[in-house]
Scaffold this motif. Sequence first.
Motif, short mmCIF file in Angstrom:
data_model
loop_
_atom_site.label_atom_id
_atom_site.label_comp_id
_atom_site.label_asym_id
_atom_site.label_seq_id
_atom_site.Cartn_x
_atom_site.Cartn_y
_atom_site.Cartn_z
N VAL A 1 58.91 -3.32 32.49
CA VAL A 1 59.92 -3.41 33.54
C VAL A 1 59.56 -2.35 34.59
CG1 VAL A 1 61.74 -4.30 32.05
CG2 VAL A 1 61.57 -1.84 32.44
N ASP A 2 59.72 -2.75 35.84
CA ASP A 2 59.39 -1.84 36.94
C ASP A 2 60.18 -2.30 38.16
OD1 ASP A 2 56.43 -0.01 37.46
OD2 ASP A 2 57.85 -0.43 39.08
N LEU B 1 59.24 -1.65 41.18
CA LEU B 1 58.22 -1.78 42.24
C LEU B 1 58.50 -0.85 43.42
CD1 LEU B 1 57.69 -5.67 42.18
CD2 LEU B 1 56.32 -3.90 41.04
N SER B 2 59.28 0.21 43.19
CA SER B 2 59.56 1.14 44.31
C SER B 2 58.37 2.05 44.56
CB SER B 2 60.79 2.00 43.97
OG SER B 2 60.50 2.82 42.83
N ASN B 3 57.53 2.23 43.53
CA ASN B 3 56.38 3.13 43.71
C ASN B 3 55.15 2.53 43.03
OD1 ASN B 3 55.01 5.41 44.56
ND2 ASN B 3 55.49 6.58 42.72
N SER B 4 55.10 1.16 43.05
CA SER B 4 53.96 0.46 42.43
C SER B 4 53.89 -0.94 43.02
CB SER B 4 54.18 0.38 40.91
OG SER B 4 55.42 -0.26 40.64
N THR B 5 52.84 -1.67 42.70
CA THR B 5 52.72 -3.04 43.25
C THR B 5 52.44 -4.03 42.11
OG1 THR B 5 50.33 -2.87 43.49
CG2 THR B 5 51.66 -2.12 45.35
N ILE B 6 52.86 -5.25 42.30
CA ILE B 6 52.71 -6.29 41.27
C ILE B 6 51.23 -6.60 41.03
CG2 ILE B 6 52.85 -8.26 42.88
CD1 ILE B 6 54.49 -8.00 39.34
N GLU B 7 50.35 -6.27 42.01
CA GLU B 7 48.91 -6.51 41.82
C GLU B 7 48.37 -5.72 40.61
OE1 GLU B 7 50.18 -5.93 44.90
OE2 GLU B 7 50.00 -8.07 45.48
N VAL B 8 49.04 -4.67 40.21
CA VAL B 8 48.57 -3.88 39.05
C VAL B 8 48.53 -4.77 37.81
CG1 VAL B 8 49.11 -1.90 37.57
CG2 VAL B 8 49.37 -1.70 40.05
N MET B 9 49.39 -5.80 37.77
CA MET B 9 49.37 -6.75 36.64
C MET B 9 47.99 -7.39 36.51
SD MET B 9 52.17 -7.22 34.84
CE MET B 9 52.25 -8.95 34.33
N GLU B 10 47.38 -7.72 37.67
CA GLU B 10 46.04 -8.36 37.64
C GLU B 10 45.01 -7.37 37.09
OE1 GLU B 10 48.62 -10.76 39.00
OE2 GLU B 10 46.72 -11.31 38.05
N GLY B 11 45.16 -6.11 37.48
CA GLY B 11 44.20 -5.10 37.00
C GLY B 11 44.27 -4.93 35.50
N ILE C 1 54.14 -9.25 29.58
CA ILE C 1 55.38 -9.83 30.12
C ILE C 1 55.89 -8.86 31.18
CG2 ILE C 1 57.76 -10.54 29.57
CD1 ILE C 1 56.73 -10.77 26.59
N PHE C 2 56.32 -9.36 32.32
CA PHE C 2 56.84 -8.48 33.38
C PHE C 2 58.21 -8.95 33.84
CE2 PHE C 2 57.10 -5.55 36.75
CZ PHE C 2 57.67 -6.21 37.83
N GLU C 3 59.12 -7.97 33.98
CA GLU C 3 60.43 -8.26 34.62
C GLU C 3 60.72 -7.16 35.64
OE1 GLU C 3 63.92 -9.34 32.43
OE2 GLU C 3 62.75 -10.30 30.81
N LYS C 4 60.99 -7.58 36.88
CA LYS C 4 61.39 -6.59 37.90
C LYS C 4 62.81 -6.14 37.56
CE LYS C 4 61.40 -5.96 42.95
NZ LYS C 4 62.77 -5.43 43.19
N LEU C 5 63.01 -4.87 37.42
CA LEU C 5 64.31 -4.37 36.97
C LEU C 5 64.53 -2.97 37.53
CD1 LEU C 5 66.82 -4.70 35.11
CD2 LEU C 5 65.43 -3.81 33.22
#
Length: 339
Positions: free
Chosen positions: A30-31, A33-43, A53-57
């Motif tokens: 859970v993140d 995204l205030s100080n990160s980007t969803i592209e990190v999932m690809e990395g 599994i990712f949930e924006k929270l």
Amino acid sequence: MKILVTGGLGFIGSHTVVELQEKGFEVVIVDDLSNSTIEVMEGITAITGKRPIFEKLDLKEKDKVEDFFRRHKDIVGVIHFAASKAVGESVEKPLLYYENNINTLVYMLKSVLNLDASNFIFSSSCTVYGQADTMPITESAPIKPAESPYGNTKQIGEEIIQDTCKVYSEFKAIALRYFNPIGAHPSANIGELPIGVPQNLVPFITQTAAGIRQQLSVFGNDYPTPDGTCIRDYIHVVDLAKAHVVALQRLLENKNTSNFEVFNLGTGKGSSVLEAIEAFEKVSGEKLNYTFAPRRPGDVIQAYADTSKANEVLGWKAKSTLDDAMLSAWNWEKKVSNI
Ligand code: WQD
């Protein structure tokens, strides 16, 4: 086994997700995204071949935190990174830091206590020691009055967890006090992504070498140290990530000797700012453009860890050198800056 990693798209969080997946854990991130980007999932996925599994929270939203845990009752452990972490910003915006670092911790703990298994790893910091009187710093060094609201939120966070452990004997927690995390995954698929002008030394070094920043200012060369610049314990972020998995496994296997334990995570070696610059120049082959500037308020003169407790009790030891970490940081910078 399913592990929740809050702030799992952040710098240390993303590297820890990789290590958890490589040890066979199922990971939920859970993140906000205030100080990160969803592209990190690809990395992360590029490294491990497994998509977490990712949930924006936003953990400040109490109802949504409760709803999340209702939907994930099979979580057996939590590694809690999510927090604001810029020391300077915390001085200017204290209430943002107390809300985002303390309220969220309370909401997390209340939900974790409802799980069948409550194993909690807390992201703490060597800032709790302030300017320690003796080096290297052990876990029994006195906790000094915090130099910033950020550092205060880490001290208060540890106290909240400790008080919770006193009441709920089945709740087990470990606080990990980081020294200075630097570097990036050797694959250069994930690394530090500072937003705006970097506050920390190493990303400022790599951005200066990449031509993004004009010149590095060394904040003070008149300190009572061998070369006049501050000394820190720079630990490779992958070593740090591995320590989180070891700490979690300690709790999952009930090897903890009390239900609240604390470990310093560093290399045990202090390096000055000039030594960090020299290491960067050596491994990168780049000449760094820097100048000496006035001291930065709030900086401690020196801080490096006594790592014997983590080495002997946790069974963990940092393996990478300052050179390794600097090279990984430079490789990552070249990747993100398309050099
Ligand atoms: C390191 C040294 C600066 C930038 C950080 C986090 C803290 C904790 C520990 C997590 C200092 C000098 C820096 C620059 C410089 N981490 N410097 N020019 O302050 O030790 O603390 O790591 O909890 O929260 O803030 O790290 O990288 O900012 O500074 O000369 O442009 O580099 O003066 O001596 P710090 P840092």
